[in-house]
Write an enzyme that holds these catalytic residues in place. Structure first.
Site, PDB file in Angstrom:
ATOM      1  N   GLY A  13       0.589  -1.161  -0.049  1.00 60.00           N
ATOM      2  CA  GLY A  13      -0.025  -0.067   0.050  1.00 60.00           C
ATOM      3  C   GLY A  13       0.853   1.418   0.071  1.00 60.00           C
ATOM      4  O   GLY A  13       1.454   1.635   1.004  1.00 60.00           O
ATOM      5  N   ARG A  43       0.313   4.759  -9.628  1.00 60.62           N
ATOM      6  CA  ARG A  43       0.899   5.438  -8.337  1.00 60.62           C
ATOM      7  C   ARG A  43       2.410   5.074  -7.950  1.00 60.62           C
ATOM      8  O   ARG A  43       3.205   5.994  -7.586  1.00 60.62           O
ATOM      9  CB  ARG A  43       0.015   4.870  -7.263  1.00 60.62           C
ATOM     10  N   PRO A  97     -11.932   1.035   3.082  1.00 58.98           N
ATOM     11  CA  PRO A  97     -13.192   2.003   3.303  1.00 58.98           C
ATOM     12  C   PRO A  97     -14.639   1.490   3.773  1.00 58.98           C
ATOM     13  O   PRO A  97     -14.396   0.335   3.965  1.00 58.98           O
ATOM     14  CB  PRO A  97     -13.437   2.191   1.445  1.00 58.98           C
ATOM     15  N   GLU A 172      -1.540   4.279  12.698  1.00 59.43           N
ATOM     16  CA  GLU A 172      -0.935   5.430  12.387  1.00 59.43           C
ATOM     17  C   GLU A 172      -1.701   6.744  12.805  1.00 59.43           C
ATOM     18  O   GLU A 172      -2.680   6.623  12.771  1.00 59.43           O
ATOM     19  CB  GLU A 172      -0.767   5.700  10.809  1.00 59.43           C
ATOM     20  N   PHE A 173      -0.917   7.678  13.512  1.00 60.35           N
ATOM     21  CA  PHE A 173      -1.753   8.767  14.036  1.00 60.35           C
ATOM     22  C   PHE A 173      -1.268   9.935  13.307  1.00 60.35           C
ATOM     23  O   PHE A 173      -1.639  11.318  13.622  1.00 60.35           O
ATOM     24  CB  PHE A 173      -1.269   8.856  15.530  1.00 60.35           C
ATOM     25  N   LYS A 227      -6.685   3.517  18.253  1.00 65.28           N
ATOM     26  CA  LYS A 227      -7.029   4.286  16.809  1.00 65.28           C
ATOM     27  C   LYS A 227      -8.238   4.817  17.109  1.00 65.28           C
ATOM     28  O   LYS A 227      -8.510   5.914  16.600  1.00 65.28           O
ATOM     29  CB  LYS A 227      -6.517   3.491  15.881  1.00 65.28           C
ATOM     30  N   CYS A 283     -10.369   9.302   7.654  1.00 62.08           N
ATOM     31  CA  CYS A 283     -10.543   8.753   8.850  1.00 62.08           C
ATOM     32  C   CYS A 283     -11.570   8.643   9.616  1.00 62.08           C
ATOM     33  O   CYS A 283     -12.481   8.102   9.952  1.00 62.08           O
ATOM     34  CB  CYS A 283      -9.281   8.820   9.590  1.00 62.08           C
ATOM     35  N   PHE A 284     -11.688  10.068   9.902  1.00 62.86           N
ATOM     36  CA  PHE A 284     -12.759  10.301  11.031  1.00 62.86           C
ATOM     37  C   PHE A 284     -14.223   9.579  10.950  1.00 62.86           C
ATOM     38  O   PHE A 284     -14.698   8.997  11.649  1.00 62.86           O
ATOM     39  CB  PHE A 284     -13.060  11.989  11.256  1.00 62.86           C
ATOM     40  N   PHE A 345      -9.970  18.510   1.812  1.00 59.71           N
ATOM     41  CA  PHE A 345     -10.606  18.532   3.211  1.00 59.71           C
ATOM     42  C   PHE A 345     -10.086  19.513   4.167  1.00 59.71           C
ATOM     43  O   PHE A 345     -10.597  19.617   5.277  1.00 59.71           O
ATOM     44  CB  PHE A 345     -10.903  17.047   3.383  1.00 59.71           C
ATOM     45  N   ARG A 353     -10.837  13.476   0.156  1.00 59.92           N
ATOM     46  CA  ARG A 353     -11.764  12.230   0.729  1.00 59.92           C
ATOM     47  C   ARG A 353     -12.777  12.870   1.893  1.00 59.92           C
ATOM     48  O   ARG A 353     -12.128  13.548   2.688  1.00 59.92           O
ATOM     49  CB  ARG A 353     -10.944  11.193   1.075  1.00 59.92           C
TER      50      ARG A 353
HETATM   51  C1  UDX Z   1      -4.680   4.735   5.065  1.00 58.84           C
HETATM   52  C2  UDX Z   1      -4.864   3.654   5.801  1.00 58.84           C
HETATM   53  O1  UDX Z   1      -4.386   2.466   5.354  1.00 58.84           O
HETATM   54  C3  UDX Z   1      -6.360   3.328   5.992  1.00 58.84           C
HETATM   55  O2  UDX Z   1      -6.814   2.055   6.772  1.00 58.84           O
HETATM   56  C4  UDX Z   1      -6.704   4.572   6.673  1.00 58.84           C
HETATM   57  O3  UDX Z   1      -8.099   4.463   7.323  1.00 58.84           O
HETATM   58  C5  UDX Z   1      -6.532   5.914   5.768  1.00 58.84           C
HETATM   59  O4  UDX Z   1      -5.489   5.758   5.376  1.00 58.84           O
HETATM   60  P1  UDX Z   1      -4.331   5.698   2.726  1.00 58.84           P
HETATM   61  O5  UDX Z   1      -2.672   5.115   2.846  1.00 58.84           O
HETATM   62  O6  UDX Z   1      -4.825   6.946   2.907  1.00 58.84           O
HETATM   63  O7  UDX Z   1      -4.864   4.340   3.703  1.00 58.84           O
HETATM   64  O8  UDX Z   1      -5.070   4.785   1.547  1.00 58.84           O
HETATM   65  P2  UDX Z   1      -4.867   5.009   0.069  1.00 58.84           P
HETATM   66  O9  UDX Z   1      -4.048   6.451  -0.242  1.00 58.84           O
HETATM   67  O10 UDX Z   1      -5.939   4.736  -0.629  1.00 58.84           O
HETATM   68  O11 UDX Z   1      -3.696   3.885  -0.190  1.00 58.84           O
HETATM   69  C6  UDX Z   1      -3.874   2.536  -0.194  1.00 58.84           C
HETATM   70  C7  UDX Z   1      -3.164   1.949  -1.284  1.00 58.84           C
HETATM   71  O12 UDX Z   1      -3.251   0.636  -1.090  1.00 58.84           O
HETATM   72  C8  UDX Z   1      -3.338   2.224  -2.662  1.00 58.84           C
HETATM   73  O13 UDX Z   1      -2.408   2.806  -3.293  1.00 58.84           O
HETATM   74  C9  UDX Z   1      -3.735   0.829  -3.256  1.00 58.84           C
HETATM   75  O14 UDX Z   1      -3.605   0.981  -4.469  1.00 58.84           O
HETATM   76  C10 UDX Z   1      -3.221   0.015  -2.491  1.00 58.84           C
HETATM   77  N1  UDX Z   1      -3.809  -1.240  -2.569  1.00 58.84           N
HETATM   78  C11 UDX Z   1      -4.817  -1.615  -2.214  1.00 58.84           C
HETATM   79  C12 UDX Z   1      -2.766  -2.531  -2.738  1.00 58.84           C
HETATM   80  O15 UDX Z   1      -1.674  -2.425  -3.093  1.00 58.84           O
HETATM   81  N2  UDX Z   1      -3.255  -3.627  -2.757  1.00 58.84           N
HETATM   82  C13 UDX Z   1      -4.551  -3.899  -2.670  1.00 58.84           C
HETATM   83  O16 UDX Z   1      -5.043  -5.101  -2.477  1.00 58.84           O
HETATM   84  C14 UDX Z   1      -5.524  -3.182  -2.308  1.00 58.84           C
HETATM   85  C1  UDX Z   2      -6.699  12.499  11.269  1.00 57.81           C
HETATM   86  C2  UDX Z   2      -6.038  12.494  12.630  1.00 57.81           C
HETATM   87  O1  UDX Z   2      -5.699  13.581  13.053  1.00 57.81           O
HETATM   88  C3  UDX Z   2      -4.954  11.643  12.838  1.00 57.81           C
HETATM   89  O2  UDX Z   2      -4.231  11.409  13.808  1.00 57.81           O
HETATM   90  C4  UDX Z   2      -5.268  10.170  12.208  1.00 57.81           C
HETATM   91  O3  UDX Z   2      -4.283   9.216  11.920  1.00 57.81           O
HETATM   92  C5  UDX Z   2      -6.057  10.423  10.672  1.00 57.81           C
HETATM   93  O4  UDX Z   2      -7.081  11.207  10.871  1.00 57.81           O
HETATM   94  P1  UDX Z   2      -6.378  14.036   9.087  1.00 57.81           P
HETATM   95  O5  UDX Z   2      -7.787  13.334   8.842  1.00 57.81           O
HETATM   96  O6  UDX Z   2      -5.287  13.898   8.211  1.00 57.81           O
HETATM   97  O7  UDX Z   2      -5.803  13.282  10.347  1.00 57.81           O
HETATM   98  O8  UDX Z   2      -6.439  15.474   9.731  1.00 57.81           O
HETATM   99  P2  UDX Z   2      -6.923  16.446  10.722  1.00 57.81           P
HETATM  100  O9  UDX Z   2      -5.852  17.387  11.076  1.00 57.81           O
HETATM  101  O10 UDX Z   2      -6.970  15.554  11.833  1.00 57.81           O
HETATM  102  O11 UDX Z   2      -8.220  17.104  10.325  1.00 57.81           O
HETATM  103  C6  UDX Z   2      -9.416  16.213   9.961  1.00 57.81           C
HETATM  104  C7  UDX Z   2     -10.677  17.301   9.756  1.00 57.81           C
HETATM  105  O12 UDX Z   2     -10.858  18.064  10.696  1.00 57.81           O
HETATM  106  C8  UDX Z   2     -10.298  18.237   8.637  1.00 57.81           C
HETATM  107  O13 UDX Z   2     -11.351  18.466   7.826  1.00 57.81           O
HETATM  108  C9  UDX Z   2      -9.882  19.514   9.231  1.00 57.81           C
HETATM  109  O14 UDX Z   2     -10.309  20.717   8.556  1.00 57.81           O
HETATM  110  C10 UDX Z   2     -10.940  19.437  10.586  1.00 57.81           C
HETATM  111  N1  UDX Z   2     -10.583  20.257  11.722  1.00 57.81           N
HETATM  112  C11 UDX Z   2      -9.604  19.800  12.326  1.00 57.81           C
HETATM  113  C12 UDX Z   2     -11.587  21.062  12.188  1.00 57.81           C
HETATM  114  O15 UDX Z   2     -12.601  21.305  11.386  1.00 57.81           O
HETATM  115  N2  UDX Z   2     -11.355  21.722  13.313  1.00 57.81           N
HETATM  116  C13 UDX Z   2     -10.227  21.611  13.999  1.00 57.81           C
HETATM  117  O16 UDX Z   2     -10.011  22.097  14.983  1.00 57.81           O
HETATM  118  C14 UDX Z   2      -9.392  20.509  13.492  1.00 57.81           C
END
Ligand code: UDX
Ligand code: UDX
Length: 482
Positions: A13, A43, A97, A172-173, A227, A283-284, A345, A353
């Site tokens: 991935g 990719r 997803p 992952e955070f 998480k 994620c959220f 976002f 997303r």
């Molecule tokens: C991550 C975490 O893995 C997910 O659980 C979390 O909720 C969001 O963040 P992310 O890295 O953001 O996912 O996802 P994405 O950018 O879609 O990358 C996943 C990759 O896995 C894609 O590039 C896809 O092509 C690859 N993939 C998927 C494989 O190589 N093999 C598969 O069987 C499925």
């Molecule tokens: C989040 C978590 O922070 C991270 O730890 C986890 O691993 C993945 O999900 P991310 O989704 O990348 O990360 O972004 P984040 O900065 O948390 O923001 C999430 C959403 O909340 C965004 O749309 C942001 O604009 C919104 N947000 C954040 C607010 O509207 N208000 C705030 O005060 C903070």
């Protein structure tokens, strides 16, 4: 305790999580070979592009890290089986997803790719392999992964190298936009598992740059649940402040003043109290819905309802913003030109997303608006995809108005700058807090808009006085005083 020596890592991935995480591990551990694999050839080609501005993930600082490690001990390829076979440790970082159909549709995570990865690891691994869940997963997924791997373990035949596995959870955070900073100096690293040697092996990798007191060790299920809970708590704060923002607008209070006042209480803390158009990101929402599904599954419907409302409030906030735009524009936006500034976002990412802009744009298109959309990092084809226009032949989004495939008569096109996006518009909506939107010269932009014109600032980034003195009307999220 002696750790199992890790010389070779495979990550399945190459997405927003896998790519940056492995780049930082490779950068910090030059003695470990890190191979990132993905089924998606385009990719992988982008990860290998010599032009570092073409990496598939935009993250400040990522290009420098990739530049240092790529070709030295970091590779990107589509050779999944070979990379697994060579690895002492395999990270699973594929997407999970929300299911769109079948049992748990709309809430549970779709684990088909995780399961497929586990099967592929089972088939190709050699010797002892530590399998690390990096994807956010529903609690007890490790059991699925483990039972697939255990079946392969039993199948090892005499004469061949014995094959065995340990499963760890290492969620992952990192937040997008600050991924490199979050990876290089994390608040904590969480490792859940049962095999102390495997845990120690992973802890030693992070130990190359993370202080030992920040590496937390738990059992597998606590790690998986932590998480989901962390994301649910963060999202809950956003829904809480957005609910108060709506009340501020009615009462004359200012949500930023309220946030500062409550955030000064060290028990509450000041972070994640910014009102806005609601949370987006991969994620959220997914993680909360997962939590909701789990609670229902385990016979806790009241707990499920409690968390579900965090998502419901978020959706409500987005519809509330589109509704108030329509109301302020004399009850109709049909045929009116509206400028959407920002589609990602959040700032500093090209990720769309679950972006609030998608729902808000969709609502306004349903109302018949003509949207000009500008985001400094999001590809117009991505916007087209998100607005469900990419059906069979992707529209030429630069060419001019595109008829939206929606029930309303709305159209949209993509602007190339703020100036051409707001030209002729009745309103500008700021939906992402990009730095450039904080510094706009409203006095220069206002004459290009159709008067009376509005600025709807859903991120509270503009200087209210500068907007108002330019003769524009202003709505600012959570501001009852404008
Ligand atoms: C991550 C975490 O893995 C997910 O659980 C979390 O909720 C969001 O963040 P992310 O890295 O953001 O996912 O996802 P994405 O950018 O879609 O990358 C996943 C990759 O896995 C894609 O590039 C896809 O092509 C690859 N993939 C998927 C494989 O190589 N093999 C598969 O069987 C499925
Ligand atoms: C989040 C978590 O922070 C991270 O730890 C986890 O691993 C993945 O999900 P991310 O989704 O990348 O990360 O972004 P984040 O900065 O948390 O923001 C999430 C959403 O909340 C965004 O749309 C942001 O604009 C919104 N947000 C954040 C607010 O509207 N208000 C705030 O005060 C903070």
């Amino acid at each position: 305790m002696t750790a199992f020596p890790i010389r070779n890592i495979c990550c399945i991935g190459a997405g927003y999580v896998g790519g940056p995480t492995m780049a930082v591990i490779a950068d910090r551990c030059p003695q470990i070979q890190v191979n990132v694999v993905d089924l998606n050839e385009a990719r992988i080609a982008a990860w290998n592009d010599l032009d570092l501005s073409k990496l598939p993930v935009y993250e400040p600082g990522l290009d420098a890290v990739v530049d240092r490690a790529r070709g030295r001990n970091l590779t990107f390829s589509t050779q999944v089986d070979a990379a697994i076979a060579a690895a002492d440790m395999v990270f699973i970082s594929v997407n999970t997803p929300t299911k769109t159909k079948g049992l748990g549709a709309g809430q549970a995570s779709d684990l088909r790719w995780v399961e497929a990865c586990a099967r592929q690891v089972a088939q190709s691994a050699q010797g002892h392999t530590i399998v690390v869940e990096k994807s956010t997963l529903p609690v007890r997924t490790a059991e699925v992964v483990r039972s697939i791997l255990e079946a392969a373990q039993r199948q090892a035949v005499d004469g061949e190298l014995p094959i065995s596995f340990s499963v760890l959870s290492n969620p992952e955070f990192l937040a997008e936009g600050t991924a490199i900073r979050d990876l290089e100096s994390p608040d904590r690293v969480l490792i859940g598992g049962e095999n102390p040697v495997a845990i120690q092996s992973l802890a030693e990798i992070y130990g190359h740059w993370v202080p030992v007191e920040k590496i937390l060790l738990t059992n597998l299920w606590s790690s998986e649940l932590s998480k989901l809970t962390a994301n649910a708590f963060l999202a809950q704060r956003i829904s809480s402040i957005n609910s108060v923002a709506a009340l501020c607008e009615r009462t004359g209070a200012d949500v930023r003043e309220v946030a500062r006042a409550i955030g000064s209480d060290s028990r509450i803390g000041s972070k994640f109290l910014q009102a806005g158009p609601g949370f987006g990101g991969s994620c959220f929402q997914k993680d909360i819905l997962n939590l909701v599904y789990l609670c229902r599954h385990f016979g806790l419907p009241d707990v499920a309802d409690y968390w579900e409302n965090v998502v419901a409030l978020n959706t409500w906030q987005q519809h509330r913003i589109s509704r108030l735009v329509v109301q302020k524009l004399f009850g109709t936006v049909t045929g009116k030109r509206l400028a959407l500034l920002g589609f990602a976002f959040k700032a500093d990412t090209n990720d769309t997303r679950e972006a609030p802009a998608i729902r808000i744009a969709h609502d306004l298109l349903e109302e018949g608006a003509q949207l000009a959309i500008y985001d400094p990092k999001v590809d117009p084809q991505q916007i087209a995809f998100d607005l469900q226009l990419a059906a069979s032949s992707p529209p030429d989004v630069q060419a001019g108005p595109t008829r939206a495939a929606l029930s309303g008569e709305g159209t949209w096109w993509s602007g190339t700058s703020v100036a051409d996006t707001v030209a002729g518009a009745d309103a500008a909506l700021i939906l992402t807090e990009w730095h450039e939107f904080r510094q706009l010269d409203w006095a220069a932009l206002a004459p290009w808009m159709r008067q009376p014109a509005w600025v709807f600032d859903a991120r509270a980034v503009v200087d209210p006085e500068a907007v108002k003195s330019s003769g524009l009307m202003l709505w600012r999220v959570g501001d009852g005083a404008v």
